[in-house]
Design an enzyme around this catalytic site. Structure first.
Site, PDB file in Angstrom:
ATOM      1  N   GLY A  79     -15.026  -5.195  -5.571  1.00  0.00           N
ATOM      2  CA  GLY A  79     -15.398  -4.036  -4.764  1.00  0.00           C
ATOM      3  C   GLY A  79     -15.250  -2.731  -5.521  1.00  0.00           C
ATOM      4  N   SER A  82       0.820  -1.216   0.000  1.00  0.00           N
ATOM      5  CA  SER A  82       0.000   0.000   0.000  1.00  0.00           C
ATOM      6  C   SER A  82       0.856   1.269   0.000  1.00  0.00           C
ATOM      7  CB  SER A  82      -0.914   0.006   1.223  1.00  0.00           C
ATOM      8  OG  SER A  82      -1.620   1.231   1.259  1.00  0.00           O
ATOM      9  N   ASN A 109     -14.757   2.133   1.641  1.00  0.00           N
ATOM     10  CA  ASN A 109     -13.286   2.199   1.652  1.00  0.00           C
ATOM     11  C   ASN A 109     -12.753   3.213   2.649  1.00  0.00           C
ATOM     12  OD1 ASN A 109     -13.552   4.699   0.420  1.00  0.00           O
ATOM     13  ND2 ASN A 109     -11.866   4.352  -0.990  1.00  0.00           N
ATOM     14  N   LYS A 154     -13.667  -4.425   2.140  1.00  0.00           N
ATOM     15  CA  LYS A 154     -14.586  -3.323   1.852  1.00  0.00           C
ATOM     16  C   LYS A 154     -16.042  -3.694   2.141  1.00  0.00           C
ATOM     17  CE  LYS A 154     -11.691  -0.986  -1.526  1.00  0.00           C
ATOM     18  NZ  LYS A 154     -11.517  -0.599  -2.927  1.00  0.00           N
ATOM     19  N   ASP A 188     -13.789   6.037  -3.458  1.00  0.00           N
ATOM     20  CA  ASP A 188     -13.499   5.565  -4.825  1.00  0.00           C
ATOM     21  C   ASP A 188     -14.479   6.197  -5.819  1.00  0.00           C
ATOM     22  OD1 ASP A 188     -11.383   3.956  -4.118  1.00  0.00           O
ATOM     23  OD2 ASP A 188     -12.562   2.111  -4.010  1.00  0.00           O
TER      24      ASP A 188
HETATM   25  P1  NAP Z   1     -11.684  -7.430  -5.612  1.00  0.00           P
HETATM   26  O1  NAP Z   1     -12.913  -7.008  -4.918  1.00  0.00           O
HETATM   27  O2  NAP Z   1     -10.868  -8.530  -5.037  1.00  0.00           O
HETATM   28  O3  NAP Z   1     -12.083  -7.816  -7.121  1.00  0.00           O
HETATM   29  C1  NAP Z   1     -11.134  -8.390  -7.982  1.00  0.00           C
HETATM   30  C2  NAP Z   1     -11.684  -8.406  -9.410  1.00  0.00           C
HETATM   31  O4  NAP Z   1     -10.610  -8.802 -10.261  1.00  0.00           O
HETATM   32  C3  NAP Z   1     -12.802  -9.427  -9.631  1.00  0.00           C
HETATM   33  O5  NAP Z   1     -13.651  -8.956 -10.644  1.00  0.00           O
HETATM   34  C4  NAP Z   1     -12.001 -10.660 -10.128  1.00  0.00           C
HETATM   35  O6  NAP Z   1     -12.756 -11.531 -10.924  1.00  0.00           O
HETATM   36  C5  NAP Z   1     -10.990  -9.978 -11.007  1.00  0.00           C
HETATM   37  N1  NAP Z   1      -9.789 -10.757 -11.257  1.00  0.00           N
HETATM   38  C6  NAP Z   1      -8.817 -11.082 -10.360  1.00  0.00           C
HETATM   39  N2  NAP Z   1      -7.839 -11.748 -10.982  1.00  0.00           N
HETATM   40  C7  NAP Z   1      -8.201 -11.878 -12.296  1.00  0.00           C
HETATM   41  C8  NAP Z   1      -7.600 -12.494 -13.422  1.00  0.00           C
HETATM   42  N3  NAP Z   1      -6.436 -13.108 -13.335  1.00  0.00           N
HETATM   43  N4  NAP Z   1      -8.245 -12.409 -14.614  1.00  0.00           N
HETATM   44  C9  NAP Z   1      -9.417 -11.777 -14.714  1.00  0.00           C
HETATM   45  N5  NAP Z   1     -10.052 -11.179 -13.668  1.00  0.00           N
HETATM   46  C10 NAP Z   1      -9.436 -11.249 -12.470  1.00  0.00           C
HETATM   47  O7  NAP Z   1     -10.675  -6.200  -5.772  1.00  0.00           O
HETATM   48  P2  NAP Z   1     -11.055  -4.641  -5.918  1.00  0.00           P
HETATM   49  O8  NAP Z   1     -11.127  -3.990  -4.579  1.00  0.00           O
HETATM   50  O9  NAP Z   1     -12.213  -4.529  -6.811  1.00  0.00           O
HETATM   51  O10 NAP Z   1      -9.724  -4.069  -6.587  1.00  0.00           O
HETATM   52  C11 NAP Z   1      -9.413  -4.413  -7.922  1.00  0.00           C
HETATM   53  C12 NAP Z   1      -8.204  -3.617  -8.398  1.00  0.00           C
HETATM   54  O11 NAP Z   1      -8.493  -2.227  -8.408  1.00  0.00           O
HETATM   55  C13 NAP Z   1      -6.965  -3.777  -7.533  1.00  0.00           C
HETATM   56  O12 NAP Z   1      -5.858  -3.909  -8.371  1.00  0.00           O
HETATM   57  C14 NAP Z   1      -6.901  -2.486  -6.757  1.00  0.00           C
HETATM   58  O13 NAP Z   1      -5.562  -2.131  -6.394  1.00  0.00           O
HETATM   59  C15 NAP Z   1      -7.452  -1.510  -7.778  1.00  0.00           C
HETATM   60  N6  NAP Z   1      -8.018  -0.307  -7.154  1.00  0.00           N
HETATM   61  C16 NAP Z   1      -7.505   0.887  -7.535  1.00  0.00           C
HETATM   62  C17 NAP Z   1      -8.006   2.046  -6.965  1.00  0.00           C
HETATM   63  C18 NAP Z   1      -7.402   3.364  -7.333  1.00  0.00           C
HETATM   64  O14 NAP Z   1      -7.566   4.315  -6.577  1.00  0.00           O
HETATM   65  N7  NAP Z   1      -6.764   3.483  -8.469  1.00  0.00           N
HETATM   66  C19 NAP Z   1      -9.053   1.992  -6.038  1.00  0.00           C
HETATM   67  C20 NAP Z   1      -9.583   0.755  -5.712  1.00  0.00           C
HETATM   68  C21 NAP Z   1      -9.059  -0.405  -6.287  1.00  0.00           C
HETATM   69  P3  NAP Z   1     -13.564 -12.754 -10.268  1.00  0.00           P
HETATM   70  O15 NAP Z   1     -14.847 -12.174  -9.750  1.00  0.00           O
HETATM   71  O16 NAP Z   1     -13.742 -13.699 -11.392  1.00  0.00           O
HETATM   72  O17 NAP Z   1     -12.687 -13.303  -9.164  1.00  0.00           O
END
Ligand code: NAP
Length: 526
Positions: free
Chosen positions: A350, A240, A310, A289, A325
């Site tokens: 999330g 982080s 978040n 989350k 977010d």
């Molecule tokens: P999450 O709730 O764990 O969701 C993960 C998502 O990624 C699900 O849709 C999952 O699909 C998919 N996924 C994981 N591995 C995959 C793969 N190999 N191929 C295809 N799909 C895959 O995580 P989240 O909180 O939504 O966060 C997701 C990303 O967004 C992270 O990298 C996080 O760092 C980033 N993020 C960035 C910000 C920012 O401020 N820029 C803010 C929040 C999050 P399934 O449902 O099939 O498992």
């Protein structure tokens, strides 16, 4: 105080560790069990070397058995003789395990040496932590309890056990990654000092960090009794960037506040720790989350409709949940909003929930595609229900509609959903930076591609889109924006806390009102 554990085989090696960190530490612990046989013999023959060679700091000596996580495998009577011999040094402190007879303790007291009485539990926390600490404190000794912790609930038990004890009468620490908070917040849980190991040296116990990291990265010296504590909870958490971001701003604004990373496997016991410390604000990340949305005492519309929270802000004795977010995602999109009238969202986790909500409430139709199709379908129906609620309660507002679909291969697969593609999966994030979640999709150059992954700032997908002539938006911008909104909430929480404390009242000036007034939220708490 900060104690550096000296784990070298010779006093000279340990002197080098001391030289490296002298400016950051107050105390050294010489581990006699880790000295080579010849070095131990030299020291026993001339215990005065202790004071001659380890200068400018207080000195603690101990000789840890294998059963307590040390390296001493010899005879117990010999171990006592070793400890007895170095008493002539004399050290400032000696650490004697609970089951050692009082003889050594009496000899140490006669020489004016301070006593630490310790227990090391290498499997799990004992049942009666307060009772054990009371026993260890007999005769005025400093009670030390070091416990291997396997999760957040173990840490909760330790933190709550010392909440009522006089500060400085004990050292309580959780060994292992989940226990890091007991080391970083040693002063706040009343521990007389925290243990560290030199970078690159043998770690004296699992989970120790080096003194410079403790001081510079975690702001250990800045954490006083009144310091407002903030942090990020997640698992994993080491990657982080939030501590760096928020601590830099707290220091810029000259606030007595520190922001720490907390590796947490279960949010419920952590909320209990948060109340005990207390924590004034938290960033919440994967995988907590949705648990945060349920455990927050009050939530705004964005959290209720997305089920994802978040940010938690403390007001009085409760935590208010919001989701930064949503505005964080929208801000970098502003220059493109007039040009896009629909979107394809890749992912249904999330972050996708916050993004789908942000777009649907702005009147955009969205197509949600995901590796696990059922999650995309669930998110689409949640968004449509939210849209119906908004349409029925807010006159003149026309939210968009959501649909789940298959992973697209070309522009024609997403026809009807505008030219915006938002990548929200963790595919492409370090260390999986080669991963591309829509590998078959061929960009025609007309798309606006927004990848919310921010490590690396330019993902494999964004590189491919840029080469095809698309306009691209990096997740680094979203990170900055959501963190800026979060920081603003933390800053308000800080001043509310300070004003209420200085006035001796509980009259906070309304962080909750501020959340309600935020541009992305319509406050309607039920
Ligand atoms: P999450 O709730 O764990 O969701 C993960 C998502 O990624 C699900 O849709 C999952 O699909 C998919 N996924 C994981 N591995 C995959 C793969 N190999 N191929 C295809 N799909 C895959 O995580 P989240 O909180 O939504 O966060 C997701 C990303 O967004 C992270 O990298 C996080 O760092 C980033 N993020 C960035 C910000 C920012 O401020 N820029 C803010 C929040 C999050 P399934 O449902 O099939 O498992």
């Amino acid at each position: 105080m900060i104690c550096l554990c000296l784990t070298g085989e010779t006093i000279e090696e340990n002197q080098e560790y001391l030289r490296r960190y002298r400016n950051c530490i107050d105390l050294v612990e010489l581990r006699l069990d880790l000295l080579s046989d010849s070095e131990l013999d030299r020291l026993r023959g001339n215990p005065g070397r202790l004071g001659e060679m380890l200068t400018g700091v207080q000195r603690l000596v101990t000789c840890r058995r294998l059963a307590d996580g040390g390296a001493w495998s010899g005879d117990e009577r010999e171990r006592c003789r070793v400890l007895g011999d170095v008493l002539d040094g004399p050290p400032d402190w000696i650490d004697l395990e609970d089951d050692l007879s009082d003889e050594l303790e009496i000899a140490a007291r006669e020489r004016g040496v301070g006593i630490v009485r310790s227990i090391h539990c290498l499997d799990s926390p004992p049942a009666d932590v307060p009772g054990i600490l009371d026993r260890l404190s007999r005769g005025g000794a400093l009670a030390k309890l070091a416990v291997a912790v396997s999760g957040t609930d173990d840490v909760r038990r330790l933190v709550e056990s010392v909440a009522q004890r006089a500060p400085g009468t004990h050292i309580v620490l959780g060994m292992g990654e989940y226990g890091l908070m007991t080391r970083l917040l040693a002063r706040r849980i009343g521990s007389a000092w925290t243990y560290t190991s030199a970078h690159g040296a043998v770690q004296a116990a699992p989970g120790q960090v080096d003194p410079r990291t403790l001081v510079e990265r975690y702001g250990f010296r800045r954490i006083g009794p009144d310091t407002a504590l903030f942090g990020v909870v997640g698992d994993p958490i080491a990657h982080s960037r939030s501590p760096e971001y928020h601590n830099a701003r707290f220091q810029r604004d000259n606030l007595d506040a520190v922001y720490l990373p907390f590796r947490v496997d279960d949010l419920r016991p952590f909320m209990s720790i948060a109340h005990t410390l207390p924590l004034h604000g938290m960033s919440v990340t994967v995988p907590h989350k949705s648990a945060a949305a349920k455990l927050a005492d009050h939530t705004d519309d964005a959290v209720r409709e997305t089920g994802a929270c978040n940010t938690l802000i403390r007001e009085h004795d409760s935590y208010l949940g919001t989701n930064t977010d949503v505005p964080g995602f929208l801000q970098p999109l502003t220059p493109y909003l007039d040009a896009v009238d629909g979107a394809t969202i890749v992912g249904a986790g999330g972050a996708a929930r916050a993004i789908a909500y942000a777009l649907v409430t702005r009147g955009m139709d969205v197509l949600i595609v995901n590796r696990t199709v059922s999650r995309a379908e669930a998110l689409a129906s949640d968004m449509n229900r939210a849209a119906e609620r908004i349409a029925s309660t807010q006159a003149g507002v026309r939210p968009g509609r959501a649909r789940a679909g298959a992973i697209p291969n070309s522009r024609s697969d997403i026809a009807g959903f505008g030219s915006l593609i938002v990548q929200t999966t963790s595919c492409g994030m370090e260390p999986n930076d080669e991963c591309d979640p829509i590998p078959e999709y061929r960009f025609d150059g007309s798309e606006v591609v927004y990848d919310i992954v921010y490590t690396p700032a330019t993902t494999t997908l964004l590189e491919r889109a840029e080469r095809a002539g698309c306009r691209v938006i990096s997740g680094a911008l979203m990170f900055e924006q959501q963190a800026a909104v979060q920081y603003d909430l933390f800053r308000r929480a800080y001043w509310s806390f300070r004003r209420s404390r200085d006035n001796g009242t509980r009259s906070y000036d309304g962080v909750r009102r501020d959340i309600g007034r935020a541009p992305w939220s319509r406050q309607s708490e039920g």
